[in-house]
Design a protein around this motif. Sequence first.
Motif, PDB file in Angstrom:
ATOM      1  N   MET A  87       0.844  -1.201   0.000  1.00  0.00           N
ATOM      2  CA  MET A  87       0.000   0.000   0.000  1.00  0.00           C
ATOM      3  C   MET A  87       0.880   1.252   0.000  1.00  0.00           C
ATOM      4  O   MET A  87       1.915   1.287   0.650  1.00  0.00           O
ATOM      5  N   ASN A  88       0.434   2.265  -0.707  1.00  0.00           N
ATOM      6  CA  ASN A  88       1.135   3.538  -0.779  1.00  0.00           C
ATOM      7  C   ASN A  88       1.096   4.222   0.592  1.00  0.00           C
ATOM      8  O   ASN A  88       0.029   4.519   1.112  1.00  0.00           O
ATOM      9  N   ASP A  89       2.254   4.482   1.205  1.00  0.00           N
ATOM     10  CA  ASP A  89       2.294   5.065   2.550  1.00  0.00           C
ATOM     11  C   ASP A  89       2.249   6.581   2.468  1.00  0.00           C
ATOM     12  O   ASP A  89       3.264   7.269   2.525  1.00  0.00           O
ATOM     13  N   LYS A  90       1.037   7.098   2.323  1.00  0.00           N
ATOM     14  CA  LYS A  90       0.832   8.542   2.270  1.00  0.00           C
ATOM     15  C   LYS A  90      -0.176   8.949   3.347  1.00  0.00           C
ATOM     16  O   LYS A  90      -0.996   8.136   3.794  1.00  0.00           O
ATOM     17  N   PRO A  91      -0.169  10.216   3.763  1.00  0.00           N
ATOM     18  CA  PRO A  91      -0.991  10.599   4.920  1.00  0.00           C
ATOM     19  C   PRO A  91      -2.448  10.921   4.616  1.00  0.00           C
ATOM     20  O   PRO A  91      -3.235  11.136   5.536  1.00  0.00           O
ATOM     21  N   LEU A  92      -2.843  10.968   3.321  1.00  0.00           N
ATOM     22  CA  LEU A  92      -4.154  11.507   2.959  1.00  0.00           C
ATOM     23  C   LEU A  92      -5.024  10.461   2.260  1.00  0.00           C
ATOM     24  O   LEU A  92      -4.542   9.677   1.435  1.00  0.00           O
ATOM     25  N   ILE A  93      -6.310  10.456   2.599  1.00  0.00           N
ATOM     26  CA  ILE A  93      -7.305   9.663   1.869  1.00  0.00           C
ATOM     27  C   ILE A  93      -8.317  10.639   1.280  1.00  0.00           C
ATOM     28  O   ILE A  93      -8.978  11.384   2.017  1.00  0.00           O
ATOM     29  N   VAL A  94      -8.413  10.668  -0.045  1.00  0.00           N
ATOM     30  CA  VAL A  94      -9.351  11.549  -0.744  1.00  0.00           C
ATOM     31  C   VAL A  94     -10.595  10.735  -1.084  1.00  0.00           C
ATOM     32  O   VAL A  94     -10.524   9.729  -1.780  1.00  0.00           O
ATOM     33  N   GLN A  95     -11.752  11.183  -0.581  1.00  0.00           N
ATOM     34  CA  GLN A  95     -12.995  10.438  -0.749  1.00  0.00           C
ATOM     35  C   GLN A  95     -13.840  11.030  -1.874  1.00  0.00           C
ATOM     36  O   GLN A  95     -13.695  12.206  -2.228  1.00  0.00           O
ATOM     37  N   SER A  96     -14.754  10.226  -2.391  1.00  0.00           N
ATOM     38  CA  SER A  96     -15.539  10.647  -3.559  1.00  0.00           C
ATOM     39  C   SER A  96     -16.540  11.753  -3.243  1.00  0.00           C
ATOM     40  O   SER A  96     -17.063  12.396  -4.152  1.00  0.00           O
ATOM     41  N   ASP A  97     -16.811  12.001  -1.930  1.00  0.00           N
ATOM     42  CA  ASP A  97     -17.707  13.113  -1.573  1.00  0.00           C
ATOM     43  C   ASP A  97     -16.955  14.432  -1.418  1.00  0.00           C
ATOM     44  O   ASP A  97     -17.473  15.394  -0.873  1.00  0.00           O
ATOM     45  N   LYS A  98     -15.699  14.473  -1.877  1.00  0.00           N
ATOM     46  CA  LYS A  98     -14.839  15.661  -1.893  1.00  0.00           C
ATOM     47  C   LYS A  98     -14.325  16.041  -0.504  1.00  0.00           C
ATOM     48  O   LYS A  98     -13.891  17.160  -0.268  1.00  0.00           O
ATOM     49  N   THR A  99     -14.396  15.091   0.430  1.00  0.00           N
ATOM     50  CA  THR A  99     -13.733  15.284   1.718  1.00  0.00           C
ATOM     51  C   THR A  99     -12.423  14.503   1.719  1.00  0.00           C
ATOM     52  O   THR A  99     -12.240  13.567   0.949  1.00  0.00           O
ATOM     53  N   MET A 100     -11.512  14.918   2.592  1.00  0.00           N
ATOM     54  CA  MET A 100     -10.192  14.296   2.686  1.00  0.00           C
ATOM     55  C   MET A 100      -9.857  14.017   4.134  1.00  0.00           C
ATOM     56  O   MET A 100     -10.115  14.859   4.999  1.00  0.00           O
ATOM     57  N   LEU A 101      -9.308  12.854   4.401  1.00  0.00           N
ATOM     58  CA  LEU A 101      -8.938  12.456   5.754  1.00  0.00           C
ATOM     59  C   LEU A 101      -7.423  12.491   5.874  1.00  0.00           C
ATOM     60  O   LEU A 101      -6.716  11.804   5.129  1.00  0.00           O
ATOM     61  N   LEU A 102      -6.928  13.299   6.813  1.00  0.00           N
ATOM     62  CA  LEU A 102      -5.485  13.443   7.016  1.00  0.00           C
ATOM     63  C   LEU A 102      -5.081  12.763   8.317  1.00  0.00           C
ATOM     64  O   LEU A 102      -5.560  13.113   9.403  1.00  0.00           O
TER      65      LEU A 102
END
Length: 553
Positions: A1-16
Motif C-alpha cells: 500500500m502507498n504510505d501517504k498521509p491523505l485519503i481523498v474520498q468521492s464526496d470531496k472530503t479528505m482524511l489526514l
Amino acid sequence: MNDKPLIVQSDKTMLLDVHHSEAEACRADLVRFCELIKSPEHVHTYALSAISLWNAASSGVTSEEICEKLTFWSRFPISESVLFYINDIASRFGKVVLTESEDPQYYQLEVKTERIRSEIMARKAIAKLMIVKSNRSFLIEKYNRGEVKLQLIKMGYPVDDRIVLEKGIPVEMAMCEKTKGGKTFSVRPYQTQAAQALLGDQGPGCGYGTIVLPCGSGKTVVGMTIMSQLKTRTLIVTTNVAAVHQWISEILDKMTLTQQQIGEYTGEKKDPREVTVCTYQVLTYRPDKDGPFPHLELLTKGQWGLIIYDEVHMLPAPVFKITAELQAVYRVGLTATLVREDGREDEVFSLVGPKRFDVPWNELQQQGFIATAYCSEIRLDLPTDMEIPYAIANKREKYRIASENPLKLDVVKGLVARHPDDYILIIGQYIKQLESIAAEFKLPIITGSTPNAKREELYRAFKEGESHILVVSKVANFAIDLPDASVAIQVSGTFGSRSEEAQRLGRILRPKNRSSFFYSVVTRYSTEEEFAANRQKFLAEQGYSYDIEVWEN
C-alpha cells in the motif's frame, strides 16, 4: 500500500492522518485550496468548496496543481468525479470577465462559453441587468457592477473584474524609517509582499482583495504600506472605538501624516479628514429599525481613493449593499480568518475581493514574527447539584449552564497561579461569570458597556505594567493591541465560533521573549465540549494542536 498521509474520498472530503511523518507538509498544501471540517485527535477532515477553489485560483494556484498535490499525497487513487469537480469549479474563475466598454455609461461583460451565456439569460434576476451586445458579450450599467458580480457568484461564476480602478484625491504620505519614539522601523518582508500582491502594477484586475495574516503579525502595517503606495484619500473601517484610536496612533507613529490630516468618525466624534478611521457600528447605526442609515453616506460621498475594511470577516450586512456600489474604489479587507459565521464568504469574495495573500501562522512563528503558542483544553466536571437542571434544559440553556460552571473559578485561580510572571487575559461570553472572576481577583471588568475612556485607561495600565491581569468580555476579541499579554484563559465563548477562537488566540501572539499559552476551560460531557471542538477547527488548520488536561476539583 502507498504510505501517504491523505485519503481523498468521492464526496470531496479528505482524511489526514495527523500522526503520519509527512502530515505537516501535506496540511501546508491542503490549506491553500481546502477547508478544515473536523479536527479530532487522530484524523482531520478537509473538504473542497467553490470558495476555497476560487480563492486558490485567484491567487495563482491552478486546477492542475491542485490535482497534482492531491494525487501526490493520496494513499489511494482519486475518484474521477473529484478530479472533474476540481477542474470544473476552479476553472470557472476567469470564465466571466468584466472590462471597460467603448460606451462610457457601461461596462462590458464577456463570457467564455455558450453554456454560461445560456445559464445567465435563463436567470431573470440577472438577465434584466444585461444588454446583449453580441453572442458572448453584454453591457451592464456602471452602477450595477457590484450587483451583477454578486448575482453571478451566486450562480457559481465568480467575475474576474479587469476594470482599472479610479485614482482618488491625492494625499502625500509615506512610511517613516523611525517611529516618533526614535526607534528604527522597517516593513517586514511578508508585509511588503502582501501589499504588492494586492496592488500588482495597479492595472486591470489589481487593487482590490483580501489579505489573510495571523493576529499579531502587523496587518495594520500592511494597510499603511498600501496607503503609502496609493497616496490617496483613505477611509479605514474597523470594529470598535479602541481599534479606531489604535489605528490613528499607529499611523501617527509610523507615517508622515500629521494629526490634522487624520480624522475620527465614531459615535463620540465625527470629524472626517483626508484619512478617516471609523467603526462598523457608526456606519450601521439608525435611529429606528425601519429607518435609513444616516452615516452610510460617509462611504458613498467621501470621495475615497482607498477603503480598508479591518477584520473584514466582521463586515456587517448593511455595509455589503454599499460595498456593492463602491466597486471603482481601491479596497482591501484585512483579516486573520476568512471564516464568517453567517456563511457570506462569497459576498466578501465578489464585493471586497478574493484572497490575494496569506501566510501560514506557524511559518511566521518559526521566523519569530509571532510568539510560539501552546493551546490546552482544560476539562472539568459539572457540580453534582447542577446535573439535573442541565439534563432537563434545552440546548441553548445547556450551553449556558455548562459555560457558567462555577467550578471554572477554581481552574482560573489555578492557571493564574501557574503563571505568576505573565500578563494574563481572562476572556468570556457571560457577564455574570466574568464579574465573579473579577471580584475574586479584585479587578475591574471590561465589557461592551464600559465607557471607551475607561477601557483605554485599563488597557494602558495593562500595557504599562500597572496590572498584569485583565478580565474582558468579547469586546477584546478584535483589534486590541496588548503586546505583553502571554496567557489567555477562555472561560466561555460564542457557541462554535471558529473566528472568535482565532481572534482570542491572536491577543497573545505579539512576539516577545517568552512562549504564549492559550487555555480553553470546558465542562466535559456537555454541549460546550461539542462546540469547543468546532471552535478549534480553525487553529488546527493553522497547525496548532490542543493538549487535553482533565482538571481534578
